[in-house]
Design a protein around this motif. Structure first.
Motif, PDB file in Angstrom:
ATOM      1  N   GLY A 303       0.814  -1.216   0.000  1.00  0.00           N
ATOM      2  CA  GLY A 303       0.000   0.000   0.000  1.00  0.00           C
ATOM      3  C   GLY A 303       0.844   1.261   0.000  1.00  0.00           C
ATOM      4  N   GLU A 304       1.895   1.292   0.829  1.00  0.00           N
ATOM      5  CA  GLU A 304       2.772   2.476   0.884  1.00  0.00           C
ATOM      6  C   GLU A 304       3.486   2.675  -0.453  1.00  0.00           C
ATOM      7  OE1 GLU A 304       5.285   1.658   4.158  1.00  0.00           O
ATOM      8  OE2 GLU A 304       3.806   2.245   5.687  1.00  0.00           O
ATOM      9  N   GLY A 314      -0.714  11.936   2.316  1.00  0.00           N
ATOM     10  CA  GLY A 314      -1.612  12.215   3.432  1.00  0.00           C
ATOM     11  C   GLY A 314      -2.741  11.219   3.586  1.00  0.00           C
ATOM     12  N   LEU A 315      -2.589   9.994   3.070  1.00  0.00           N
ATOM     13  CA  LEU A 315      -3.642   8.984   3.161  1.00  0.00           C
ATOM     14  C   LEU A 315      -3.574   8.316   4.533  1.00  0.00           C
ATOM     15  CD1 LEU A 315      -5.720   8.125   1.004  1.00  0.00           C
ATOM     16  CD2 LEU A 315      -4.292   6.137   0.550  1.00  0.00           C
ATOM     17  N   HIS A 316      -4.735   8.072   5.133  1.00  0.00           N
ATOM     18  CA  HIS A 316      -4.800   7.424   6.449  1.00  0.00           C
ATOM     19  C   HIS A 316      -4.184   6.025   6.362  1.00  0.00           C
ATOM     20  CE1 HIS A 316      -6.511   5.733  10.161  1.00  0.00           C
ATOM     21  NE2 HIS A 316      -6.671   7.004  10.540  1.00  0.00           N
ATOM     22  N   LYS A 317      -3.569   5.574   7.476  1.00  0.00           N
ATOM     23  CA  LYS A 317      -2.879   4.282   7.469  1.00  0.00           C
ATOM     24  C   LYS A 317      -3.823   3.133   7.156  1.00  0.00           C
ATOM     25  CE  LYS A 317       1.018   5.392  10.484  1.00  0.00           C
ATOM     26  NZ  LYS A 317       1.735   5.041  11.727  1.00  0.00           N
ATOM     27  N   GLU A 318      -5.055   3.210   7.650  1.00  0.00           N
ATOM     28  CA  GLU A 318      -6.017   2.143   7.366  1.00  0.00           C
ATOM     29  C   GLU A 318      -6.358   2.099   5.879  1.00  0.00           C
ATOM     30  OE1 GLU A 318      -7.407  -0.340   9.118  1.00  0.00           O
ATOM     31  OE2 GLU A 318      -5.908   0.178  10.629  1.00  0.00           O
ATOM     32  N   MET A 322      -5.712  -0.919   3.202  1.00  0.00           N
ATOM     33  CA  MET A 322      -6.738  -1.448   2.293  1.00  0.00           C
ATOM     34  C   MET A 322      -6.259  -1.417   0.845  1.00  0.00           C
ATOM     35  SD  MET A 322     -10.276   0.107   3.822  1.00  0.00           S
ATOM     36  CE  MET A 322     -10.860  -0.345   5.453  1.00  0.00           C
ATOM     37  N   VAL A 323      -5.517  -0.388   0.490  1.00  0.00           N
ATOM     38  CA  VAL A 323      -4.939  -0.343  -0.859  1.00  0.00           C
ATOM     39  C   VAL A 323      -4.003  -1.517  -1.072  1.00  0.00           C
ATOM     40  CG1 VAL A 323      -3.410   0.966  -2.387  1.00  0.00           C
ATOM     41  CG2 VAL A 323      -5.206   2.141  -1.132  1.00  0.00           C
ATOM     42  N   LEU A 389     -16.305   4.303   4.440  1.00  0.00           N
ATOM     43  CA  LEU A 389     -14.937   4.185   4.958  1.00  0.00           C
ATOM     44  C   LEU A 389     -14.122   5.449   4.654  1.00  0.00           C
ATOM     45  CD1 LEU A 389     -14.180   0.497   3.917  1.00  0.00           C
ATOM     46  CD2 LEU A 389     -14.480   1.348   6.243  1.00  0.00           C
ATOM     47  N   ALA A 390     -14.267   5.979   3.465  1.00  0.00           N
ATOM     48  CA  ALA A 390     -13.522   7.200   3.110  1.00  0.00           C
ATOM     49  C   ALA A 390     -13.950   8.365   4.003  1.00  0.00           C
ATOM     50  CB  ALA A 390     -13.754   7.539   1.636  1.00  0.00           C
ATOM     51  N   GLU A 391     -15.242   8.476   4.264  1.00  0.00           N
ATOM     52  CA  GLU A 391     -15.717   9.533   5.149  1.00  0.00           C
ATOM     53  C   GLU A 391     -15.209   9.328   6.569  1.00  0.00           C
ATOM     54  OE1 GLU A 391     -19.986  11.702   6.275  1.00  0.00           O
ATOM     55  OE2 GLU A 391     -19.942   9.746   5.279  1.00  0.00           O
ATOM     56  N   LYS A 392     -15.136   8.072   7.007  1.00  0.00           N
ATOM     57  CA  LYS A 392     -14.670   7.745   8.358  1.00  0.00           C
ATOM     58  C   LYS A 392     -13.222   8.179   8.554  1.00  0.00           C
ATOM     59  CE  LYS A 392     -13.834   3.760  11.376  1.00  0.00           C
ATOM     60  NZ  LYS A 392     -13.930   2.280  11.486  1.00  0.00           N
ATOM     61  N   TYR A 393     -12.398   8.004   7.532  1.00  0.00           N
ATOM     62  CA  TYR A 393     -10.978   8.310   7.659  1.00  0.00           C
ATOM     63  C   TYR A 393     -10.628   9.692   7.106  1.00  0.00           C
ATOM     64  CZ  TYR A 393     -10.581   3.428   8.929  1.00  0.00           C
ATOM     65  OH  TYR A 393     -10.714   2.219   9.558  1.00  0.00           O
ATOM     66  N   GLY A 394     -11.618  10.598   7.029  1.00  0.00           N
ATOM     67  CA  GLY A 394     -11.365  12.015   6.794  1.00  0.00           C
ATOM     68  C   GLY A 394     -11.035  12.398   5.377  1.00  0.00           C
TER      69      GLY A 394
END
Length: 520
Positions: A303-304, A314-318, A322-323, A389-394
């Motif tokens: 993912g990284e 700036g993508l959330h770790k979760e 998932m990526v 999920l996208a809304e949850k992680y900002g």
């Protein structure tokens, strides 16, 4: 008395000594002054000589420089004179050529006047002949009307009707080209943007399977994997959730599961167990747990690496995790991570062509299918779950809307939403991207043939080249050559309006007439 005399003599001697010393000092001083004057005179003479030499050198240098400048000036004057003479020669040549052209022009003018006179005479002759022809034509028309029993107007109407019928049949073959040309002009910019986006984004042809073949060095290892009364194989299947198929295939075991992540865990676990040689239920559980932890680290690393490669910051770790999990998921045989990366690149290119924010579009394209890799099962569709999920992680509201609306399950509120939807369709519909289900493929072929059979005069219809060409055989007694052109055009339009298919379908109408006689 004597002492006085001694004192007087001493004083006199002292005075005499002082006077002599002063005289000697004065003499020495005079000598030094003379020497200094002589030295000064010598220095002055040497300075005069040096000045004379310097003066001569400077005069020589000045003369040389003067001569050099004089020669350069003379050279420059010569060059200028040469250029002036060349310019004069060119001017003389131009004057000569202009004089020649003037002479030619005068000749042409005289010739043109003669030609005009000749043309005027010819025009007069043509007008005379035209009037004669008109008279002959009127007389010819009167004779034709008497012979045919029709007036010129009636004959013209009949000719127009026949020409109309002929034009209709000929126009059918050109209507399709005209329609395609109109569509091309109407959608020119949209097609240009889509084509540029597809051309600038390279993609692999990926097909994922539901099985993995684990190769062995020898068939003896199969017995160790199965274990006493099958306890080892049962322990592996219970720990990984993957079915192990051990059959007569030499030096191979088949791992079967619709979850690629589980298959990868089972493959790595089996590889470590075979290398270690200790295969028993306790060891199997230990190795599987260790493999799961290491695979979680690998998922995070994938993912990284993916977000760094795409320039998404700036993508959330979760969401990064998932990526990474997308690498081990597939959709209709298409690897989910490859599909998401391809969609992200297409979104960025298309947004840039439209003057929108390419980074925001790329981010939405990458995350549009995260609802397919949830940690927990949900009753929501993958689009709505991904938006949640996208809304949850900002994530940005535009990205949330694009994820939820890419299958029309949410109303599109931002400009990038239709871009993500279009790019998702482009990535999934390109040739080689997804594996088509055999049942739907056969149904499409059948519908294609039945559509052609619904027209009058069609005898047989065959879909060939995997449904990319339809050959229609018609009855020659019922369908003429002109009708065949019209039928091909109508069937192509019917397919285009009523069916969904990848690429394009070529419609070929075959009309054959055979004349058969038997000699007895």
């Amino acid at each position: 008395m004597e002492s006085i005399m001694v004192i007087v003599v001493g004083v006199v001697a002292l005075a005499i000594g002082i006077i002599l010393g002063k005289l000697i000092f004065a003499k020495n001083t005079h000598i030094k002054i003379q020497e200094a004057e002589e030295k000064a005179n010598r220095i002055v003479e040497e300075g005069k000589l040096t000045a004379e030499n310097i003066k001569k050198d400077k005069l020589l240098e000045a003369k040389e420089k003067y001569l050099q400048m004089k020669s350069e000036h003379e050279k420059e004057v010569m060059q200028r004179n040469q250029k002036i003479s060349e310019s004069e020669n060119r001017i003389k040549q131009k004057e000569q050529s202009l004089n020649q052209k003037n002479e030619q022009m005068q000749k042409q003018v005289t010739e043109n006047e003669a030609i005009k006179e000749n043309l005027a005479r010819q025009i007069e002759l043509v007008n005379i002949k035209r009037s004669e022809l008109e008279k002959h034509q009127e007389e010819h028309i009167r004779r034709l009307e008497k012979v045919a029993g029709l007036t010129a107007e009636e004959a013209r109407n009949q000719l127009v009707e026949s020409l109309k019928e002929e034009a209709r049949t000929q126009a059918l073959s050109h209507i399709q080209e005209i329609i395609e040309d109109a569509k091309t002009k109407a959608n020119k910019e949209a097609k240009k943007i889509i084509i540029q986006s597809i051309q600038r984004t390279a993609a692999e042809q990926t097909i994922e399977n539901a099985i993995t073949v684990f190769n062995l060095e020898s068939d003896e290892i199969k017995g160790q994997i199965i274990g006493r009364e099958g306890r080892n194989i049962r322990a592996i299947e219970a720990a990984t959730g993957v079915d192990l198929i051990v059959d007569d295939t030499p030096e191979a075991i088949v791992l079967s599961s619709f979850d690629p992540l589980r298959r990868e865990i089972a493959r790595l676990s089996l590889q470590r167990l075979v290398q270690d040689g200790r295969i028993h239920p306790a060891r199997i559980e230990e190795v599987v747990e260790k493999t799961k932890r290491q695979l979680e680290e690998q998922v995070m690393e994938i993912g990284e690496r993916t977000v760094i490669e795409l320039g998404v910051h700036g993508l959330h770790k979760e969401l990064v995790r998932m990526v990474g999990k997308m690498r081990f998921r597939s959709s209709y045989g298409q690897n989910l991570l490859m599909h998401s990366k391809e969609t992200a690149n297409l979104c960025a290119v298309m947004a840039a062509e439209l003057g929108l924010n390419p980074k925001l579009a790329k981010r939405a394209g990458l995350l549009h299918d995260i609802g397919k890799v949830p940690d927990e099962e949900s009753e929501l569709s993958h689009a709505l779950l991904g938006a949640k999920l996208a809304e949850k992680y900002g994530e940005h509201p535009a990205i949330v809307n694009a994820i939820g609306a890419h299958h029309d399950e949410m109303e599109m509120s931002y400009v990038i939403s239709p871009i993500v939807q279009a790019c998702d369709a482009i990535s999934g519909a390109r040739p080689g991207a997804r594996r088509e289900i055999m049942q739907s493929y056969l149904q499409r072929i059948k519908d294609l043939e039945n559509l052609a059979m619904g027209y009058d005069g069609v005898e047989k219809a065959y879909a060939i080249q995997a449904g990319r060409e339809l050959r229609v055989i018609v009855e020659s007694e019922k369908v003429t050559d002109n009708d065949a052109d019209r039928l091909s055009f109508e069937i192509a339009n019917k397919i285009q309006n009523d069916m969904q298919y990848p690429g394009q379908i070529k419609v070929t109408v075959i009309r054959e007439r055979r004349a058969v006689n038997v000699a007895r």
